[in-house]
Scaffold this motif. Structure first.
Motif, PDB file in Angstrom:
ATOM      1  N   VAL A   1       0.840  -1.204   0.000  1.00 19.83           N
ATOM      2  CA  VAL A   1       0.000   0.000   0.000  1.00 19.83           C
ATOM      3  C   VAL A   1       0.872   1.250   0.000  1.00 19.83           C
ATOM      4  N   ILE A   2       1.897   1.261   0.847  1.00 20.82           N
ATOM      5  CA  ILE A   2       2.801   2.408   0.915  1.00 20.82           C
ATOM      6  C   ILE A   2       3.515   2.610  -0.418  1.00 20.82           C
ATOM      7  N   ALA A   3       4.012   1.529  -0.988  1.00 20.88           N
ATOM      8  CA  ALA A   3       4.739   1.630  -2.253  1.00 20.88           C
ATOM      9  C   ALA A   3       3.845   2.191  -3.359  1.00 20.88           C
ATOM     10  N   ASN A   4       2.603   1.710  -3.423  1.00 18.18           N
ATOM     11  CA  ASN A   4       1.684   2.190  -4.460  1.00 18.18           C
ATOM     12  C   ASN A   4       1.363   3.669  -4.264  1.00 18.18           C
ATOM     13  N   ALA A   5       1.195   4.088  -3.008  1.00 15.31           N
ATOM     14  CA  ALA A   5       0.873   5.486  -2.729  1.00 15.31           C
ATOM     15  C   ALA A   5       2.058   6.400  -3.043  1.00 15.31           C
ATOM     16  N   VAL A   6       3.269   5.966  -2.685  1.00 16.03           N
ATOM     17  CA  VAL A   6       4.462   6.762  -2.988  1.00 16.03           C
ATOM     18  C   VAL A   6       4.651   6.864  -4.500  1.00 16.03           C
ATOM     19  N   LEU A   7       4.383   5.776  -5.203  1.00 16.10           N
ATOM     20  CA  LEU A   7       4.499   5.787  -6.660  1.00 16.10           C
ATOM     21  C   LEU A   7       3.521   6.788  -7.273  1.00 16.10           C
ATOM     22  N   LEU A   8       2.277   6.794  -6.774  1.00 20.86           N
ATOM     23  CA  LEU A   8       1.281   7.732  -7.287  1.00 20.86           C
ATOM     24  C   LEU A   8       1.634   9.166  -6.887  1.00 20.86           C
ATOM     25  N   ALA A   9       2.060   9.356  -5.643  1.00 22.29           N
ATOM     26  CA  ALA A   9       2.422  10.697  -5.177  1.00 22.29           C
ATOM     27  C   ALA A   9       3.572  11.276  -5.975  1.00 22.29           C
ATOM     28  N   GLY A  10       4.439  10.412  -6.490  1.00 21.78           N
ATOM     29  CA  GLY A  10       5.578  10.863  -7.271  1.00 21.78           C
ATOM     30  C   GLY A  10       5.211  11.580  -8.553  1.00 21.78           C
ATOM     31  N   ARG A  11       3.926  11.549  -8.927  1.00 20.88           N
ATOM     32  CA  ARG A  11       3.474  12.310 -10.089  1.00 20.88           C
ATOM     33  C   ARG A  11       3.366  13.802  -9.773  1.00 20.88           C
ATOM     34  N   ALA A  12       3.632  14.197  -8.547  1.00 24.23           N
ATOM     35  CA  ALA A  12       3.566  15.615  -8.168  1.00 24.23           C
ATOM     36  C   ALA A  12       4.544  16.432  -8.999  1.00 24.23           C
ATOM     37  N   PRO A  13       4.214  17.688  -9.259  1.00 24.07           N
ATOM     38  CA  PRO A  13       5.150  18.538  -9.998  1.00 24.07           C
ATOM     39  C   PRO A  13       6.319  18.951  -9.118  1.00 24.07           C
ATOM     40  N   SER A  14       7.464  19.181  -9.743  1.00 17.07           N
ATOM     41  CA  SER A  14       8.630  19.681  -9.020  1.00 17.07           C
ATOM     42  C   SER A  14       9.446  20.548  -9.963  1.00 17.07           C
TER      43      SER A  14
ATOM     44  N   SER B   1       8.131  21.775  -3.810  1.00 24.38           N
ATOM     45  CA  SER B   1       7.955  20.498  -4.506  1.00 24.38           C
ATOM     46  C   SER B   1       7.637  19.384  -3.521  1.00 24.38           C
ATOM     47  N   CYS B   2       8.339  19.381  -2.380  1.00 26.24           N
ATOM     48  CA  CYS B   2       8.090  18.350  -1.361  1.00 26.24           C
ATOM     49  C   CYS B   2       6.717  18.523  -0.716  1.00 26.24           C
ATOM     50  N   GLY B   3       6.268  19.764  -0.571  1.00 19.28           N
ATOM     51  CA  GLY B   3       4.911  19.976  -0.064  1.00 19.28           C
ATOM     52  C   GLY B   3       3.872  19.412  -1.014  1.00 19.28           C
ATOM     53  N   ALA B   4       4.114  19.566  -2.319  1.00 22.89           N
ATOM     54  CA  ALA B   4       3.177  19.020  -3.313  1.00 22.89           C
ATOM     55  C   ALA B   4       3.142  17.500  -3.248  1.00 22.89           C
ATOM     56  N   VAL B   5       4.313  16.866  -3.125  1.00 34.63           N
ATOM     57  CA  VAL B   5       4.330  15.402  -3.073  1.00 34.63           C
ATOM     58  C   VAL B   5       3.726  14.902  -1.764  1.00 34.63           C
ATOM     59  N   LEU B   6       3.866  15.678  -0.693  1.00 39.53           N
ATOM     60  CA  LEU B   6       3.254  15.300   0.587  1.00 39.53           C
ATOM     61  C   LEU B   6       1.730  15.284   0.475  1.00 39.53           C
ATOM     62  N   HIS B   7       1.164  16.318  -0.123  1.00 41.28           N
ATOM     63  CA  HIS B   7      -0.293  16.346  -0.282  1.00 41.28           C
ATOM     64  C   HIS B   7      -0.761  15.258  -1.242  1.00 41.28           C
ATOM     65  N   HIS B   8      -0.035  15.051  -2.324  1.00 44.43           N
ATOM     66  CA  HIS B   8      -0.368  13.956  -3.238  1.00 44.43           C
ATOM     67  C   HIS B   8      -0.388  12.619  -2.495  1.00 44.43           C
ATOM     68  N   LEU B   9       0.577  12.413  -1.608  1.00 44.44           N
ATOM     69  CA  LEU B   9       0.661  11.160  -0.841  1.00 44.44           C
ATOM     70  C   LEU B   9      -0.572  10.992   0.034  1.00 44.44           C
ATOM     71  N   CYS B  10      -0.985  12.050   0.701  1.00 48.54           N
ATOM     72  CA  CYS B  10      -2.176  11.977   1.556  1.00 48.54           C
ATOM     73  C   CYS B  10      -3.417  11.653   0.744  1.00 48.54           C
ATOM     74  N   VAL B  11      -3.544  12.252  -0.437  1.00 54.93           N
ATOM     75  CA  VAL B  11      -4.678  11.973  -1.325  1.00 54.93           C
ATOM     76  C   VAL B  11      -4.655  10.516  -1.766  1.00 54.93           C
TER      77      VAL B  11
END
Length: 326
Positions: free
Chosen positions: A10-23, A62-72
């Motif tokens: 679950v964590i791996a899938n969420a991190v993978l999806l969150a990685g689509r965040a812009p930077s 950029s890290c704030g964006a990936v953090l919110h993406h991860l929560c979503v």
């Protein structure tokens, strides 16, 4: 009964999806560690784009964006994220510790928001005016009401001044050889997992019709979206009370929120930070909003022709490069 702790999958899938965040320049300056039922987010100093992001603010955004993406992403997977920001003040690279509790219900809207992560693209081509903006703006402003950022929607009459500031920024940097070399590297066609592929950049013909934009090395000669004679997007500004790491991280979370809400509403978006990188142009943006606040990022939001196919996703670093299991 669901497990009290999300599995590694679950964590791996969420991190993978969150990685689509812009930077910034698609540098992906983040690192994750999952251990003892806690997911920790770090800014990776080795990934900082030094000559573009001289202050380091854009890496934190950029890290704030990936953090919110991860929560979503975790909510869509059935887990509520509980974020402790800057849990260890002496470790300035650790931005957040996140624990999780299972959710009983995941709404359709929450699933759609996670789907928007995969649909969102940074669109550097000219955009048309969003005709339903008047009804959407209050929804958008309300979506970030509890964040560290304030959203300003610039009036159309401010566009000329913003365009001049954008040109001034590029003029001041045209002889900065280290900055220009950095742009060349991050837009090189041979980069496999990072940076900006040529097809994501505007050609010289296309960029001519976008008045507020960073100038990238021209990699093509096409003229896509020729029916849009000039960019008519709305221009938004996210600002904070200060440039503190906490405020800047919160601005990144708000940026993620704005981008996903716009995507869900059928809009294309393009975050802009070049106007914030130099004091002269940042001062211009500051005069267009509350002068006591610090502008952090601008966003173009508009409509792309509906007949267009969704462009290919930009590359991302492999999961093992950004996620470690302790």
């Amino acid at each position: 009964m669901p497990h009290a702790t999300p599995t590694r999958e679950v964590i791996a899938n969420a991190v993978l999806l969150a990685g689509r965040a812009p930077s910034v320049h698609n540098s992906q300056p983040w690192r994750w560690v999952f251990a003892d039922a806690t997911l920790r987010l770090y800014v990776d100093p080795s990934r900082r784009v030094h000559h573009t992001d001289r202050t380091g603010r854009e890496a934190i955004i950029s890290c704030g964006a990936v953090l919110h993406h991860l929560c979503v992403a975790m909510v869509a997977a059935g887990w509520q994220a509980h974020v402790d920001r800057f849990p260890h003040p002496r470790n300035e690279n650790q931005l957040a510790s996140i624990t999780f509790t299972p959710l009983d219900v995941v709404s359709d809207v929450q699933r759609r928001r996670a789907d928007a992560i995969l649909q969102r693209r940074t669109d550097r081509l000219p955009l048309d005016y969003p005709t339903y903006w008047a009804s959407f703006e209050p929804v958008l402003c309300g979506s970030i009401a509890d964040t560290a950022a304030t959203l300003d929607v610039l009036p159309d009459e401010a566009r000329a001044e913003l365009t001049e500031a954008s040109r001034l920024t590029e003029l001041l940097r045209q002889d900065d050889l280290t900055y220009q070399a950095e742009l060349q590297w991050w837009t090189a066609p041979f980069v496999a997992y990072e940076g900006m592929p040529p097809e994501t950049l505007a050609s010289s013909q296309e960029s001519y019709r976008v008045d507020v934009a960073r100038e990238f090395p021209s990699r093509g000669v096409g003229d896509r979206r020729a029916v849009i004679a000039e960019d008519r997007s709305k221009i938004l500004v996210l600002s904070t009370e200060s440039d503190s790491p906490a405020d800047v991280l919160g601005c990144g979370e708000a940026l993620s929120t704005v981008l996903l809400e716009c995507t869900m509403a059928g809009m294309a978006t393009c975050p802009l930070t070049h106007l914030i990188e130099l004091d002269d142009s940042r001062d211009v943006v500051r005069t267009l909003i509350d002068e006591q606040r610090e502008p952090q990022v601008l966003i173009r939001a508009g409509i792309a022709p509906p007949i267009e196919d969704l462009p290919a996703a930009t590359p991302r670093r492999p999961l093992e490069a950004v996620l470690e299991f302790g």
